[in-house]
Write an enzyme that holds these catalytic residues in place. Structure first.
Site, mmCIF file in Angstrom:
data_model
loop_
_atom_site.group_PDB
_atom_site.id
_atom_site.type_symbol
_atom_site.label_atom_id
_atom_site.label_comp_id
_atom_site.label_asym_id
_atom_site.label_seq_id
_atom_site.Cartn_x
_atom_site.Cartn_y
_atom_site.Cartn_z
ATOM 1 C CB CYS A 131 37.600 48.346 33.198
ATOM 2 S SG CYS A 131 39.340 48.209 33.563
HETATM 3 N N1 CO8 Z 1 55.960 35.588 32.663
HETATM 4 C C1 CO8 Z 1 56.109 34.277 32.988
HETATM 5 N N2 CO8 Z 1 55.447 33.686 34.002
HETATM 6 C C2 CO8 Z 1 54.595 34.435 34.701
HETATM 7 C C3 CO8 Z 1 54.384 35.803 34.440
HETATM 8 C C4 CO8 Z 1 55.117 36.384 33.372
HETATM 9 N N3 CO8 Z 1 54.971 37.667 33.055
HETATM 10 N N4 CO8 Z 1 53.487 36.295 35.314
HETATM 11 C C5 CO8 Z 1 53.117 35.285 36.111
HETATM 12 N N5 CO8 Z 1 53.785 34.144 35.760
HETATM 13 C C6 CO8 Z 1 53.713 32.827 36.376
HETATM 14 C C7 CO8 Z 1 53.126 32.909 37.771
HETATM 15 O O1 CO8 Z 1 54.127 33.155 38.715
HETATM 16 C C8 CO8 Z 1 52.525 31.531 37.931
HETATM 17 O O2 CO8 Z 1 53.542 30.614 38.246
HETATM 18 P P1 CO8 Z 1 53.235 29.386 39.249
HETATM 19 O O3 CO8 Z 1 52.170 28.580 38.569
HETATM 20 O O4 CO8 Z 1 54.566 28.724 39.359
HETATM 21 O O5 CO8 Z 1 52.756 30.023 40.513
HETATM 22 C C9 CO8 Z 1 52.012 31.183 36.533
HETATM 23 O O6 CO8 Z 1 52.790 32.028 35.637
HETATM 24 C C10 CO8 Z 1 50.550 31.466 36.353
HETATM 25 O O7 CO8 Z 1 50.266 32.807 36.832
HETATM 26 P P2 CO8 Z 1 48.814 33.358 37.009
HETATM 27 O O8 CO8 Z 1 47.995 32.414 37.790
HETATM 28 O O9 CO8 Z 1 48.894 34.781 37.512
HETATM 29 O O10 CO8 Z 1 48.352 33.389 35.464
HETATM 30 P P3 CO8 Z 1 46.936 33.456 34.863
HETATM 31 O O11 CO8 Z 1 46.764 32.337 33.915
HETATM 32 O O12 CO8 Z 1 45.855 33.668 35.881
HETATM 33 O O13 CO8 Z 1 47.015 34.800 33.976
HETATM 34 C C11 CO8 Z 1 46.211 37.073 34.042
HETATM 35 C C12 CO8 Z 1 47.209 36.059 34.599
HETATM 36 C C13 CO8 Z 1 46.526 37.263 32.568
HETATM 37 C C14 CO8 Z 1 46.388 38.389 34.788
HETATM 38 C C15 CO8 Z 1 44.771 36.539 34.172
HETATM 39 O O14 CO8 Z 1 44.561 36.049 35.460
HETATM 40 C C16 CO8 Z 1 43.721 37.582 33.878
HETATM 41 O O15 CO8 Z 1 43.729 38.268 32.858
HETATM 42 N N6 CO8 Z 1 42.713 37.676 34.753
HETATM 43 C C17 CO8 Z 1 41.597 38.613 34.554
HETATM 44 C C18 CO8 Z 1 42.041 39.919 35.048
HETATM 45 C C19 CO8 Z 1 41.091 41.030 34.729
HETATM 46 O O16 CO8 Z 1 40.184 40.933 33.937
HETATM 47 N N7 CO8 Z 1 41.336 42.134 35.355
HETATM 48 C C20 CO8 Z 1 40.567 43.283 35.114
HETATM 49 C C21 CO8 Z 1 41.486 44.396 35.330
HETATM 50 S S1 CO8 Z 1 40.909 45.768 34.549
HETATM 51 C C22 CO8 Z 1 40.411 46.920 35.718
HETATM 52 O O17 CO8 Z 1 39.301 46.993 36.132
HETATM 53 C C23 CO8 Z 1 41.466 47.814 36.182
HETATM 54 C C24 CO8 Z 1 41.020 49.244 36.142
HETATM 55 C C25 CO8 Z 1 42.107 50.126 36.548
HETATM 56 C C26 CO8 Z 1 43.018 50.454 35.400
HETATM 57 C C27 CO8 Z 1 44.375 50.773 35.921
HETATM 58 C C28 CO8 Z 1 45.389 50.991 34.807
HETATM 59 C C29 CO8 Z 1 46.790 50.646 35.181
#
Ligand code: CO8
Length: 372
Positions: A155
């Site tokens: 990214c």
């Molecule tokens: N619907 C409902 N519930 C869900 C879902 C869903 N879709 N997904 C997860 N849950 C549940 C989980 O199971 C969990 O339940 P429990 O508490 O019972 O265990 C609860 O919801 C909370 O889950 P999370 O802890 O995973 O939720 P977060 O609040 O942490 O949110 C995010 C998840 C949105 C992913 C967040 O952590 C985030 O955005 N973090 C930053 C990530 C980031 O910036 N990443 C950068 C990636 S970019 C990059 O560099 C990639 C480059 C390569 C590109 C490739 C292209 C494909």
């Protein structure tokens, strides 16, 4: 030599998928899976899948919708990946075609033609193929001269691309350098993974880098400085690669797609990026309050707000740190440039802005700009 960004461009695929559409398709897949494996689930040998929710997606990420190159293939619960026409080697590849639209816009804004370009960098996460480099194909499509190569720092790629372009210009190796970031993130996204199926979208961006003295465009931003940082982490990973076919134990499809530990990424990347921006501004003798705009990588709304808050020492306004991920989602390397492209027309001479991209690696890059 003083260097400037003299034009920018953006290609947005027409099709868009709302959270509600995405969740409907995902939940149909979950219902089918759980029904098909009902006996095994009851016996405890197969885990039941849990449904996704549009409310969760919006609350956790700030994303409402994403543009994609193919909606139908992604939303078909029996397929759940884009369907792209296989092109012959004589046709332009899809990513180059997307990049070309953005590149032409950037050239038009800068008052330049393709023939004047002498350096083409394609800086992005997801490459169309192993070789030849996409940038060389784009160079040919544009009728550009000089040299071209691809850069992948996930990214953060666009910021690394701007630094490479600025250095090429400063060293006299180029006079008109194009940095293009086409991303078909939907090709590498596991739409069967509830934790990440909502994260990414597709788009392409371009910026043109030239000596300030030759700038012709109406919106010219001097590059006051660039600063890059990398620090190894497995928390965002994709094991797709040319050795897959040679590996003794074949990897699952899920292991050849995007995976992340979202919470860890959030926790570790926020300090890394806010320190990078803070140190970069200090090195340029600029106070954070002197920054009119932060064009941040668009991965997570809460993350961007926290980064801007740490840099500024107060809550940022939406005008200071604009958001595009609500309708584009995370478009990887294109995200910070989309924010720049869509939110820079109101800057006046002397205004300072920071374009900052960050992601897998970890990798991060800051580009400080001043409107001329
Ligand atoms: N619907 C409902 N519930 C869900 C879902 C869903 N879709 N997904 C997860 N849950 C549940 C989980 O199971 C969990 O339940 P429990 O508490 O019972 O265990 C609860 O919801 C909370 O889950 P999370 O802890 O995973 O939720 P977060 O609040 O942490 O949110 C995010 C998840 C949105 C992913 C967040 O952590 C985030 O955005 N973090 C930053 C990530 C980031 O910036 N990443 C950068 C990636 S970019 C990059 O560099 C990639 C480059 C390569 C590109 C490739 C292209 C494909």
């Amino acid at each position: 030599m003083r260097i400037a960004i003299t034009g920018s461009g953006l290609f947005t695929p027409e099709a868009s998928i709302s959270n509600e559409d995405l969740v409907e398709s995902f939940n149909a897949y979950v219902a089918n899976h759980n029904q098909e494996h009902a006996e095994a689930i009851a016996a405890g040998t197969v885990a039941a899948l849990s449904p996704s929710s549009a409310e969760f997606i919006l609350k956790a990420s700030g994303i409402r919708a994403r543009h994609v190159v193919d909606r139908d293939g992604i939303l078909d619960p029996a397929r759940m990946r884009p369907q792209i026409r296989t092109r012959s080697n004589d046709e332009p590849s899809l990513m180059v075609e997307m990049g070309l639209t953005a590149a032409r816009q950037a050239l038009e804004a800068a008052g330049r033609t393709g023939a004047e370009v002498d350096c083409v960098l394609i800086a992005c996460s997801n490459m169309q193929r192993a070789y030849p480099a996409m940038a060389v194909e784009l160079q040919q499509q544009l009728g550009a001269g000089g040299f071209a190569y691809d850069i992948n720092v996930a990214c953060a790629s666009a910021a690394f691309g701007v630094q490479a372009a600025a250095e090429a210009v400063a060293q006299g190796n180029a006079r008109c350098a194009l940095v293009v970031s086409p991303e078909i993130c939907s090709g590498h996204l596991n739409f069967r993974d509830r934790d990440s199926h909502f994260i990414f979208g597709d788009a392409a961006t371009a910026v043109l880098v030239e000596p300030l003295e030759q700038a012709r465009g109406s919106r010219v931003d001097e590059v006051l400085g660039t600063r890059l940082k990398t620090q190894f982490s497995n928390n965002i990973r994709n094991n797709f690669g040319f050795l897959n076919r040679a590996e003794a134990t074949p990897r699952s499809e899920a292991d050849r797609l995007f995976v992340q530990e979202g919470r860890k990424v959030f926790k570790e990347v926020v300090p890394l990026v806010s320190e990078l921006i803070g140190e970069h501004l200090a090195a340029l003798s600029l106070a954070p309050d002197a920054v009119r705009r932060f064009w941040l990588h668009q991965a997570n709304l809460g993350m961007n707000q926290l980064i801007a808050k740490r840099v500024l020492g107060r809550e940022p306004s939406i005008e200071e740190a604009p958001v595009i991920l609500d309708r584009y989602a995370n478009t990887s390397s294109a995200g910070s440039v989309i924010a720049y492209h869509l939110h820079n027309t109101d800057l006046v001479a002397g205004d300072v802005g920071v374009l900052c991209a960050f992601g897998a690696g970890y990798s991060a890059g800051s580009v400080v700009l001043r409107r001329q």
